[in-house]
Scaffold this active site. Sequence first.
Site, PDB file in Angstrom:
ATOM      1  N   ASN A  59       0.812  -1.217   0.000  1.00 24.18           N
ATOM      2  CA  ASN A  59       0.000   0.000   0.000  1.00 24.18           C
ATOM      3  C   ASN A  59       0.844   1.265   0.000  1.00 24.18           C
ATOM      4  O   ASN A  59       0.446   2.280  -0.559  1.00 24.18           O
ATOM      5  CB  ASN A  59      -0.912   0.011   1.228  1.00 24.18           C
ATOM      6  CG  ASN A  59      -1.703   1.292   1.355  1.00 24.18           C
ATOM      7  OD1 ASN A  59      -2.571   1.569   0.532  1.00 24.18           O
ATOM      8  ND2 ASN A  59      -1.391   2.095   2.383  1.00 24.18           N
ATOM      9  N   ARG A 141       0.349 -13.009   3.747  1.00 22.83           N
ATOM     10  CA  ARG A 141      -0.627 -12.164   4.413  1.00 22.83           C
ATOM     11  C   ARG A 141      -0.449 -10.785   3.801  1.00 22.83           C
ATOM     12  O   ARG A 141       0.654 -10.224   3.843  1.00 22.83           O
ATOM     13  CB  ARG A 141      -0.382 -12.138   5.924  1.00 22.83           C
ATOM     14  CG  ARG A 141      -1.381 -11.279   6.718  1.00 22.83           C
ATOM     15  CD  ARG A 141      -0.831  -9.911   6.987  1.00 22.83           C
ATOM     16  NE  ARG A 141      -1.659  -9.135   7.928  1.00 22.83           N
ATOM     17  CZ  ARG A 141      -1.445  -7.875   8.240  1.00 22.83           C
ATOM     18  NH1 ARG A 141      -0.426  -7.219   7.704  1.00 22.83           N
ATOM     19  NH2 ARG A 141      -2.222  -7.250   9.094  1.00 22.83           N
ATOM     20  N   ASP A 143      -1.048  -6.897   3.749  1.00 17.09           N
ATOM     21  CA  ASP A 143      -1.355  -5.816   4.676  1.00 17.09           C
ATOM     22  C   ASP A 143      -2.294  -4.803   4.029  1.00 17.09           C
ATOM     23  O   ASP A 143      -2.212  -4.526   2.824  1.00 17.09           O
ATOM     24  CB  ASP A 143      -0.045  -5.134   5.073  1.00 17.09           C
ATOM     25  CG  ASP A 143      -0.230  -4.056   6.114  1.00 17.09           C
ATOM     26  OD1 ASP A 143      -0.691  -4.384   7.212  1.00 17.09           O
ATOM     27  OD2 ASP A 143       0.087  -2.882   5.811  1.00 17.09           O
ATOM     28  N   GLU A 167      -5.844  -8.573   4.927  1.00  8.01           N
ATOM     29  CA  GLU A 167      -6.268  -7.830   6.110  1.00  8.01           C
ATOM     30  C   GLU A 167      -7.279  -6.766   5.707  1.00  8.01           C
ATOM     31  O   GLU A 167      -6.959  -5.845   4.953  1.00  8.01           O
ATOM     32  CB  GLU A 167      -5.071  -7.153   6.780  1.00  8.01           C
ATOM     33  CG  GLU A 167      -5.484  -6.333   7.990  1.00  8.01           C
ATOM     34  CD  GLU A 167      -4.506  -5.211   8.333  1.00  8.01           C
ATOM     35  OE1 GLU A 167      -4.475  -4.805   9.504  1.00  8.01           O
ATOM     36  OE2 GLU A 167      -3.792  -4.725   7.425  1.00  8.01           O
TER      37      GLU A 167
END
Length: 398
Positions: A59, A141, A143, A167
Amino acid sequence: FDAIWISPIPLQEKEGYHGYWPSDLTQVNPHFGTNKDLKSLVDNAHSRGMYVMLDVVMNHMVPRDGKFPSGAVPFNKEEHYHSCSPCPSSCNIEDWNNQPQVETCRLSGLYDLNQTVPFVRKNLIGWVRNQITTYGFDGLRVDAAALISKNFWRDFVKNVPVYIVGEVENGNVGYVSGYQMPKGPLPALLNYPAFFVVQDVFAYKNTMWDLQGLNQDEESGFGQMKYLGNFVENHDQPRFAHLNADVQSFKAAMTYSILSIGIPIVYYGSEHNLNGGPDPDNREAMWTSANYDTTQPLYQFVKLLIGFRKQNLLWKEDQIQRYADESFYAYSRGKALVCVTNVGSNSPQLKYTIAYHPYSVGQKICNIFWQGDCVVVTSQGVEVVLDNGESKVFFPSN
């Protein structure tokens, strides 16, 4: 355990001890070790039959020494980032109900990557693929998944052939489920809606009817509940013991979560009842904070739950609610009957008879936490007695 989830590995801005302030995707964080150390970690886990899941941040970037954009590698041009022009004057996300703002503006001042730029999209996907090829990671995973467009995630999933859990930090099942297949782009998600309800029920003693409502909402909302990641604690939330120091309440939350439908995730230090508050206090140094002891009762409790789930292949069984009221909740998975309460320790004894159960009359079932605690199923049902807020998990004695 069958898998390890490790922190993001890129070189960080100087104060980014946690891994979520990447400044250079081409280098491994030296505070964690060398490239060789990382490959050795993954290889040794594989030799023990364990998977390794890498946490990845796509991100934002945090340029070294505050030099934007030149201090970020490989995204060292302003065109690689979203413009602040459509954002509030702070350039930060201020309205979390405004999805364009969530996807375009900055998270607490972190420079927000523009994944619609071909160079950014290509290099993010290529970087992740390279980490998988180089080190042998088995899953990811991702973020801050909700801060990046679903269009990017669809492209990402097509090009990254490993297990991916995203997430989406939100308690609304309708919003979160929109990110999981088939409605959304990602195969799996962290089960934040369940996290918030479990916290409310067991830490704050809200009604246990909320668990019934949660499960009904999730069954109708999510496409694949079995791929959701269940957790009681993580690195972004205050630890359970910070909210409620009662170990019996924590055991109830862990029992409910670990044995529920989904993939259980246990944050380091939970098995030692660490009690850190909001970050950074919930990211305690393990070996200096926990007085690490594998013989202590809570460690053995978690070990027993994980072993029981694995030995009896509970992930293959449906989850069926058997009883619910203000203070008690029971569900079964196959022949396992899970009984939990939110009253905590030093509470009056609770007695229930569960008429709707998976057993036959005359069958003997025993509590996995104390094998001497057995009951015989009668025509009235299964009698459950809970003392001092304890949890019980019954299973046929044979």
